[in-house]
Design a protein around this motif. Structure first.
Motif, PDB file in Angstrom:
ATOM      1  N   CYS A  57      21.242 -16.397  -3.788  1.00  0.00           N
ATOM      2  CA  CYS A  57      21.740 -17.564  -3.059  1.00  0.00           C
ATOM      3  C   CYS A  57      20.659 -18.063  -2.113  1.00  0.00           C
ATOM      4  N   ASP A  58      20.184 -19.278  -2.343  1.00  0.00           N
ATOM      5  CA  ASP A  58      19.182 -19.915  -1.495  1.00  0.00           C
ATOM      6  C   ASP A  58      19.796 -20.167  -0.114  1.00  0.00           C
ATOM      7  N   LEU A  59      19.240 -19.539   0.920  1.00  0.00           N
ATOM      8  CA  LEU A  59      19.817 -19.654   2.255  1.00  0.00           C
ATOM      9  C   LEU A  59      19.639 -21.047   2.856  1.00  0.00           C
ATOM     10  N   LEU A  60      18.677 -21.805   2.350  1.00  0.00           N
ATOM     11  CA  LEU A  60      18.455 -23.147   2.882  1.00  0.00           C
ATOM     12  C   LEU A  60      19.408 -24.164   2.266  1.00  0.00           C
ATOM     13  N   SER A  61      19.501 -24.162   0.932  1.00  0.00           N
ATOM     14  CA  SER A  61      20.307 -25.175   0.244  1.00  0.00           C
ATOM     15  C   SER A  61      21.711 -24.687  -0.110  1.00  0.00           C
ATOM     16  N   GLY A  62      21.902 -23.376  -0.142  1.00  0.00           N
ATOM     17  CA  GLY A  62      23.183 -22.827  -0.561  1.00  0.00           C
ATOM     18  C   GLY A  62      23.346 -22.753  -2.064  1.00  0.00           C
ATOM     19  N   GLU A  63      22.339 -23.198  -2.808  1.00  0.00           N
ATOM     20  CA  GLU A  63      22.407 -23.146  -4.265  1.00  0.00           C
ATOM     21  C   GLU A  63      22.305 -21.704  -4.747  1.00  0.00           C
ATOM     22  N   VAL A  64      22.911 -21.460  -5.922  1.00  0.00           N
ATOM     23  CA  VAL A  64      23.016 -20.101  -6.442  1.00  0.00           C
ATOM     24  C   VAL A  64      22.397 -20.026  -7.834  1.00  0.00           C
ATOM     25  N   TYR A  65      21.641 -18.946  -8.053  1.00  0.00           N
ATOM     26  CA  TYR A  65      21.118 -18.632  -9.386  1.00  0.00           C
ATOM     27  C   TYR A  65      21.609 -17.241  -9.743  1.00  0.00           C
ATOM     28  N   GLN A  66      22.111 -17.077 -10.956  1.00  0.00           N
ATOM     29  CA  GLN A  66      22.720 -15.810 -11.352  1.00  0.00           C
ATOM     30  C   GLN A  66      22.443 -15.522 -12.815  1.00  0.00           C
ATOM     31  N   LYS A  67      22.159 -14.270 -13.139  1.00  0.00           N
ATOM     32  CA  LYS A  67      22.009 -13.865 -14.531  1.00  0.00           C
ATOM     33  C   LYS A  67      22.629 -12.492 -14.715  1.00  0.00           C
ATOM     34  N   THR A  68      23.076 -12.241 -15.949  1.00  0.00           N
ATOM     35  CA  THR A  68      23.681 -10.968 -16.309  1.00  0.00           C
ATOM     36  C   THR A  68      22.990 -10.424 -17.548  1.00  0.00           C
ATOM     37  N   TYR A  69      22.616  -9.163 -17.508  1.00  0.00           N
ATOM     38  CA  TYR A  69      21.966  -8.511 -18.640  1.00  0.00           C
ATOM     39  C   TYR A  69      22.724  -7.238 -18.998  1.00  0.00           C
ATOM     40  N   TYR A 113      31.140 -10.128 -24.226  1.00  0.00           N
ATOM     41  CA  TYR A 113      30.849 -10.637 -22.890  1.00  0.00           C
ATOM     42  C   TYR A 113      31.076 -12.140 -22.806  1.00  0.00           C
ATOM     43  N   ASP A 114      30.698 -12.864 -23.873  1.00  0.00           N
ATOM     44  CA  ASP A 114      30.917 -14.315 -23.876  1.00  0.00           C
ATOM     45  C   ASP A 114      32.397 -14.656 -23.790  1.00  0.00           C
ATOM     46  N   ARG A 115      33.229 -13.869 -24.489  1.00  0.00           N
ATOM     47  CA  ARG A 115      34.657 -14.164 -24.530  1.00  0.00           C
ATOM     48  C   ARG A 115      35.426 -13.610 -23.343  1.00  0.00           C
ATOM     49  N   TYR A 116      35.070 -12.388 -22.920  1.00  0.00           N
ATOM     50  CA  TYR A 116      35.887 -11.713 -21.915  1.00  0.00           C
ATOM     51  C   TYR A 116      35.066 -11.201 -20.736  1.00  0.00           C
ATOM     52  N   GLY A 117      33.861 -11.739 -20.585  1.00  0.00           N
ATOM     53  CA  GLY A 117      32.987 -11.308 -19.504  1.00  0.00           C
ATOM     54  C   GLY A 117      33.361 -11.932 -18.181  1.00  0.00           C
ATOM     55  N   SER A 118      32.349 -12.271 -17.394  1.00  0.00           N
ATOM     56  CA  SER A 118      32.547 -12.784 -16.032  1.00  0.00           C
ATOM     57  C   SER A 118      33.563 -11.933 -15.280  1.00  0.00           C
ATOM     58  N   PRO A 119      33.411 -10.587 -15.321  1.00  0.00           N
ATOM     59  CA  PRO A 119      34.423  -9.717 -14.747  1.00  0.00           C
ATOM     60  C   PRO A 119      34.556  -9.835 -13.237  1.00  0.00           C
ATOM     61  N   THR A 120      33.539 -10.335 -12.559  1.00  0.00           N
ATOM     62  CA  THR A 120      33.617 -10.401 -11.108  1.00  0.00           C
ATOM     63  C   THR A 120      34.330 -11.641 -10.625  1.00  0.00           C
ATOM     64  N   GLY A 121      34.604 -12.576 -11.525  1.00  0.00           N
ATOM     65  CA  GLY A 121      35.325 -13.776 -11.140  1.00  0.00           C
ATOM     66  C   GLY A 121      34.476 -14.788 -10.402  1.00  0.00           C
ATOM     67  N   ILE A 122      33.153 -14.596 -10.380  1.00  0.00           N
ATOM     68  CA  ILE A 122      32.282 -15.543  -9.697  1.00  0.00           C
ATOM     69  C   ILE A 122      32.174 -16.813 -10.523  1.00  0.00           C
ATOM     70  N   GLN A 123      32.248 -17.941  -9.892  1.00  0.00           N
ATOM     71  CA  GLN A 123      32.161 -19.205 -10.599  1.00  0.00           C
ATOM     72  C   GLN A 123      30.769 -19.398 -11.180  1.00  0.00           C
ATOM     73  N   THR A 124      30.676 -20.218 -12.218  1.00  0.00           N
ATOM     74  CA  THR A 124      29.398 -20.480 -12.860  1.00  0.00           C
ATOM     75  C   THR A 124      28.410 -21.055 -11.851  1.00  0.00           C
ATOM     76  N   PRO A 125      27.259 -20.427 -11.675  1.00  0.00           N
ATOM     77  CA  PRO A 125      26.330 -20.869 -10.647  1.00  0.00           C
ATOM     78  C   PRO A 125      25.443 -22.018 -11.101  1.00  0.00           C
ATOM     79  N   VAL A 126      24.778 -22.612 -10.138  1.00  0.00           N
ATOM     80  CA  VAL A 126      23.785 -23.632 -10.439  1.00  0.00           C
ATOM     81  C   VAL A 126      22.525 -22.940 -10.933  1.00  0.00           C
ATOM     82  N   ASN A 127      21.926 -23.461 -11.973  1.00  0.00           N
ATOM     83  CA  ASN A 127      20.732 -22.869 -12.537  1.00  0.00           C
ATOM     84  C   ASN A 127      19.498 -23.411 -11.814  1.00  0.00           C
ATOM     85  N   LEU A 128      18.700 -22.500 -11.221  1.00  0.00           N
ATOM     86  CA  LEU A 128      17.507 -22.908 -10.484  1.00  0.00           C
ATOM     87  C   LEU A 128      16.284 -22.196 -11.054  1.00  0.00           C
ATOM     88  N   PRO A 129      15.868 -22.551 -12.271  1.00  0.00           N
ATOM     89  CA  PRO A 129      14.806 -21.802 -12.919  1.00  0.00           C
ATOM     90  C   PRO A 129      13.476 -21.836 -12.175  1.00  0.00           C
TER      91      PRO A 129
END
Length: 301
Positions: free
Chosen positions: A283-295, A192-208
């Protein structure tokens, strides 16, 4: 055969399992032209026939190795059709009784071919070494005054083979065989690290502090599982279930999710058993920032 199969079955693929060394003088370029791709069986360089211990899939060293396989044996194919070659790597190794404890010792007896899950777990409790000649790991131990060695491929050595496949612009990589890693995560994580990101979505902003996504439970599961997530304010939610090959098998979107803890309750009666990845994008509707995780999750029956 390829022409017939392609004409009779739409979207079909015809592949050929090719040798690592062309002992038979086959027309490998011709084979590559006659099918969609060749899966190179880049392993079994050592085995029950070996008089001395060594790597099952040496990247380098000696007169034959995987680099030689790609750059010499399949040179004409690499120069003309690199996109028709898949480099196969082994998820298993070889165990011998040996005369000495040293690398490349003479063998006394071939014991078995442990799969990755067994070799990796055993190596933790034994003396493990790295062979610079072949770019492979191995470990040794003594039982009842007898010496044993196991040579296998781990995450490090397999990643070096992936580097070679990428540098030569091959179609991709494969393995013999799925399931030989059991329930261990190392090799799936590497894929997954080498050939993942199958959806082509750009790396999101991390909003822990603004979002949280949990591991599905139960996992593995037969038909139903649940995924918990938290949002701190109104957000758009996208859930995707993805095959290791990158295909999306299920997708669900919530256009406006209110603040709080939430749960996806999922039921997959028709999905085949196997490994999948689920990806949640918040996706935060106010700021437009994105948080994403894959398991990773696994369906069993």
């Amino acid at each position: 055969l390829s022409t017939f199969i392609h004409s009779e079955i739409s979207d079909s693929e015809v592949s050929f399992a090719g040798p690592a060394v062309n002992w038979g003088g086959w027309d490998l370029k011709g084979l590559s032209e006659a099918c969609d791709y060749i899966f190179i069986m880049a392993y079994s360089f050592a085995g029950s026939w070996s008089s001395s211990t060594g790597a099952n899939a040496p990247l380098e060293g000696g007169s034959i190795n995987i680099t030689n396989t790609i750059d010499v044996q399949y040179k004409d194919v690499v120069n003309s059709y690199p996109e028709r070659l898949i480099l196969g790597v082994p998820y298993y190794g070889n165990r011998w009784q040996t005369e000495t404890i040293h690398a490349h010792s003479n063998t006394i007896d071939f014991i078995n071919s442990p799969r990755f899950r067994t070799a990796q777990e055993e190596s933790i409790n034994h003396d493990k070494f790295w062979d610079n000649t072949s770019q492979s790991p191995w470990y040794r131990y003594t039982e009842n005054s007898k010496n044993y060695q196991v040579w296998f491929d781990d995450k490090k050595s397999i990643e070096l083979k992936y580097d070679l496949a990428d540098e030569r612009s091959l179609k991709g990589i494969g393995m013999w065989a799925l399931g030989y890693d059991g329930d261990r995560d190392e090799l799936w994580d590497l894929l997954y690290d080498r050939y993942g990101s199958p959806t082509g979505i750009q790396t999101p902003v991390n909003l822990p502090q603004k979002a949280r996504i949990g591991q599905n439970y139960p996992n593995p599961f037969s038909f139903s599982t649940s995924i918990s997530y938290y949002v701190s304010q109104e957000s758009r939610i996208m859930l995707r279930i993805i095959k290791p090959s990158g295909g999306i098998v299920f997708q669900k979107q919530i256009t406006k999710q209110v603040q709080g803890e939430h749960l996806f309750d999922l039921y997959f009666e028709n999905l085949p058993v196997g490994i999948y990845f689920y990806q949640i994008q918040i996706c935060d509707l106010l700021s437009g920032e994105v948080y994403q995780k894959t398991y990773k999750m696994q369906i069993i029956r």
